[in-house]
Scaffold this motif. Structure first.
Motif, short mmCIF file in Angstrom:
data_model
loop_
_atom_site.label_atom_id
_atom_site.label_comp_id
_atom_site.label_asym_id
_atom_site.label_seq_id
_atom_site.Cartn_x
_atom_site.Cartn_y
_atom_site.Cartn_z
N MET A 22 1.79 9.28 -5.88
CA MET A 22 2.05 10.68 -5.73
C MET A 22 3.21 11.06 -6.71
O MET A 22 3.00 12.44 -7.21
CB MET A 22 2.42 10.72 -4.24
CG MET A 22 1.50 10.49 -3.24
SD MET A 22 2.22 10.42 -1.51
CE MET A 22 3.33 11.75 -1.16
N LYS A 78 0.84 -1.08 0.17
CA LYS A 78 0.00 -0.08 -0.01
C LYS A 78 0.80 1.38 0.07
O LYS A 78 0.73 2.16 -0.65
CB LYS A 78 -1.06 0.01 1.23
CG LYS A 78 -1.81 1.14 1.29
CD LYS A 78 -3.19 1.15 2.38
CE LYS A 78 -3.77 2.35 2.42
NZ LYS A 78 -4.75 2.37 3.48
N GLU A 79 1.76 1.26 0.84
CA GLU A 79 2.97 2.45 1.01
C GLU A 79 3.60 2.77 -0.67
O GLU A 79 3.52 3.66 -0.97
CB GLU A 79 3.76 2.40 2.07
CG GLU A 79 3.28 2.55 3.46
CD GLU A 79 4.19 2.20 4.61
OE1 GLU A 79 5.39 2.23 4.29
OE2 GLU A 79 3.67 2.19 5.79
N THR A 126 0.92 4.10 -3.00
CA THR A 126 0.60 5.14 -2.66
C THR A 126 1.97 6.21 -3.10
O THR A 126 1.71 7.50 -3.65
CB THR A 126 0.30 5.78 -1.31
OG1 THR A 126 -0.58 4.77 -0.69
CG2 THR A 126 0.32 7.09 -0.70
#
Length: 158
Positions: free
Chosen positions: A150, A142-143, A146
């Motif tokens: 970005m 997930k990180e 993300t």
């Protein structure tokens, strides 16, 4: 050397030089990529991931070997040494890559490595003890996703 072996060699040589643009241009517009962290990337996400990784790759060192390919399939082994940006810890990752090709480009690319071993190197004792847990692995994924979203927004990649 088969043209698809040349393509894989060009790809990893560009990786060694931190040339993300050449890496991204090696992929078919409808490419798909998957590894234990970045799962099921498609199209522009694939090239953007490599652009992001080479841009962030502090003291990144890449080696590759065993490049094999024919008209439809290919493979290679590669190793990466780098400092994980979030923790500063050194990571040594050994990866096996499998490819398919279409129109002289990489259509699918799947990298295989142990996420648990990676977590231990990148995150230290916590990663070594808990890196096998699906909750920890899903948090890593997930990180990463993300961060990619970005990066793509900041670089206006859509």
């Amino acid at each position: 050397m088969h043209p698809n072996e040349e393509l894989i060699t060009k790809f990893y040589t560009a990786f060694q030089s931190k040339d993300g643009n050449t890496m991204a241009s090696s992929y078919h517009p409808e490419a798909e990529f998957s590894d234990p962290v970045f799962q099921n990337l498609k199209g522009k996400e694939v090239g953007a991931m490599w652009l992001m990784l080479v841009e962030r790759g502090q003291n990144l060192s890449i080696r590759f070997s065993n490049v094999k390919a024919d008209e439809t399939n290919g493979s290679a082994d590669w190793e990466a040494d780098y400092s994980f940006s979030k923790t500063g810890r050194m990571v040594y990752n050994k990866i096996h890559a499998e490819f398919t090709f279409q129109d002289g480009k990489i259509k699918t690319h799947k990298d295989r490595f142990s996420l648990w071993k990676w977590a231990g190197m990148a995150m230290g004792p916590v990663g070594s003890l808990l890196g096998w847990l699906p909750t920890i692995q899903n948090k890593i994924r997930k990180e990463a996703m993300t961060g990619l979203a970005m990066y793509m927004k900041r670089k206006k990649i859509s």
